[in-house]
Design a protein around this motif. Structure first.
Motif, PDB file in Angstrom:
ATOM      1  N   LEU A 248       0.838  -1.191   0.000  1.00 41.72           N
ATOM      2  CA  LEU A 248       0.000   0.000   0.000  1.00 41.72           C
ATOM      3  C   LEU A 248       0.880   1.251   0.000  1.00 41.72           C
ATOM      4  N   PRO A 249       0.460   2.314  -0.704  1.00 41.80           N
ATOM      5  CA  PRO A 249       1.260   3.545  -0.699  1.00 41.80           C
ATOM      6  C   PRO A 249       1.388   4.162   0.683  1.00 41.80           C
ATOM      7  N   ASP A 250       0.339   3.992   1.523  1.00 44.26           N
ATOM      8  CA  ASP A 250       0.373   4.519   2.886  1.00 44.26           C
ATOM      9  C   ASP A 250       0.097   3.379   3.861  1.00 44.26           C
ATOM     10  N   ALA A 251       0.900   3.318   4.902  1.00 41.42           N
ATOM     11  CA  ALA A 251       0.714   2.269   5.903  1.00 41.42           C
ATOM     12  C   ALA A 251      -0.655   2.422   6.569  1.00 41.42           C
ATOM     13  N   GLN A 252      -1.320   1.299   6.799  1.00 39.06           N
ATOM     14  CA  GLN A 252      -2.629   1.300   7.427  1.00 39.06           C
ATOM     15  C   GLN A 252      -2.486   0.905   8.893  1.00 39.06           C
ATOM     16  N   SER A 253      -2.885   1.809   9.789  1.00 44.25           N
ATOM     17  CA  SER A 253      -2.931   1.469  11.205  1.00 44.25           C
ATOM     18  C   SER A 253      -4.296   0.870  11.511  1.00 44.25           C
TER      19      SER A 253
ATOM     20  N   GLU B 140      -6.919   3.681  11.709  1.00 38.74           N
ATOM     21  CA  GLU B 140      -7.342   4.245  10.426  1.00 38.74           C
ATOM     22  C   GLU B 140      -8.216   3.265   9.661  1.00 38.74           C
TER      23      GLU B 140
ATOM     24  N   ARG C 212     -12.087   3.731   8.237  1.00 35.24           N
ATOM     25  CA  ARG C 212     -12.449   3.479   6.837  1.00 35.24           C
ATOM     26  C   ARG C 212     -13.608   2.486   6.730  1.00 35.24           C
TER      27      ARG C 212
END
Length: 401
Positions: free
Chosen positions: A138-143, A146, A150
């Motif tokens: 993923l382009p941005d890490a998912q916590s 978050e 979503r």
């Protein structure tokens, strides 16, 4: 947005109680994210299979299925191997058609010609199929936090997608909400409330006859804007699994907010192109974007432009670019402007966003368009004093644009 079969919620009398993900769900969400991380570089089908399997940390089944669906969309890879797969299949087919080499040697011959191993060539033959595409990071890490927001946003949007009517009361950031509703083209009426409060009455997609899928998606996109408002309350009549119940969302509900974007000059490309085109062909007319809201009884009307002649300021027109519409919606808008004593009004209506059949209201100054408002059509209405509907010359020109 979630399909109806995945909407985790419970009936609570006449209301719907969404099963939002909370901080207590972060433990199993972290386990789910880590399981997906281990599928990076593997075919998409392996990720789909992993998302169906139970987790090490216990998770509520309904919530887990929602989170897996949202994650699968976040991790869905782009088809970057399509060109190679098509070339590989064509080369293998042509070599096989020659009949000169045994079937077991075709991959080695073609692979040598393309500069890849037979094993890599075998994988490349079907690399453009959805299940065979490789999962990329993923382009941005998912916590976990978050991801929970979503999932909650997707749940709220999925429920709102099944609404017949929506009422939103908001305090603070109301202008941004109204602007977004107009940008999305929603069928809505805005009323002022004491203090800084505003109320929006919005038609739901299930109240329309046509364009329900497009309209439902547009309405769902209003939810992230609400999450940026200091105080709001949304009530929607939703039809879920054959029964009508009320959905209630309030400020503080854990929903992923819209990103804070810098304010651009125009809310849409349609507005920007019209203003530019009109300025070129009508130098004697001033164009004012977002003029002051018009009060009509308890309602507020938000025209998009004020058009005023430079040499004769008494020649003033309000122009509103309408998104989704029905004849009844236009008639009610026109009646509200008349009640506010606004005689000079032009509606620009998108022919592709008609949501119901019927005749347009009598006496309305209408400019039809498709994808682009033709400035010449608007100027024609201004110059002849607004005698009825503008010529439909925009249709052919818009299709060519």
């Amino acid at each position: 947005m979630l399909p109806e079969s995945l909407l985790a919620c419970s009936p609570l009398g006449d209301e719907i109680s969404p099963h939002f993900l909370r901080e207590s769900d972060h433990v199993w969400l972290r386990a789910l994210i880590e399981a997906c991380d281990r599928c990076i570089g593997r075919p998409q089908r392996e990720l789909a299979e992993r998302l169906r399997q139970p987790l090490v940390s216990p998770a509520p089944e309904g919530k887990r299925r929602m989170a897996a669906h949202v994650l699968s969309r976040l991790w869905f890879p782009k088809n970057t191997a399509g060109g190679l797969a098509r070339r590989a299949r064509a080369a293998v087919f042509l070599e096989s058609a020659k009949g000169e080499a045994p079937p077991g040697e075709v991959l080695a011959i073609v692979g040598g010609r393309l500069g890849i191993s037979p094993e890599d060539l075998a994988r490349a033959l079907f690399a453009d199929l959805p299940g065979e595409r490789l999962v990329a990071p993923l382009p941005d890490a998912q916590s976990p936090g978050e991801l929970a927001l979503r999932v909650n946003l997707a749940l709220a949007q999925g429920l709102l997608f099944r609404a017949t009517s929506v009422r939103i009361e908001v305090v603070g950031n109301a202008r941004a909400l109204v602007r977004q509703a107009k940008l999305l083209g929603l069928l809505c009426a805005i009323a002022a409330r004491p203090g800084q409060a505003s109320a929006l009455e919005v038609s739901g997609p299930l109240a329309l006859f046509r364009r329900t899928l497009l309209y439902g998606r547009a309405l769902a996109n209003l939810i992230p804007i609400l999450a940026t408002c200091p105080r709001f309350e949304l009530r929607a009549e939703c039809v879920l699994r054959g029964k009508s119940r009320q959905l209630r969302l309030v400020s503080g509900d854990p929903i992923f907010p819209a990103p804070v974007a810098s304010r651009t000059s125009y809310d849409s490309r349609i507005e920007e192109r019209f203003a530019s085109d009109f300025g070129l062909i009508a130098p004697d007319w001033d164009i004012v974007r977002e003029p002051q809201a018009v009060a009509s009884g308890a309602s507020l009307l938000f025209p998009d432009f004020l058009l005023q002649h430079r040499l004769d300021p008494s020649r003033r027109w309000l122009l509103e670019i309408v998104g989704f519409w029905t004849p009844d919606y236009l008639a009610r808008k026109m009646a509200a402007y008349r009640a506010a004593r606004i005689p000079n009004l032009i509606f620009c209506v998108d022919e592709l966003r008609s949501c119901a059949r019927g005749d347009l209201p009598a006496g309305a100054r209408i400019v039809r368009f498709r994808r682009r408002v033709r400035a010449g059509d608007v100027l024609a209405v201004l110059e002849d004093g607004g005698a009825g509907e503008a010529p439909r010359s925009s249709e052919k020109g818009a299709l060519e644009a």
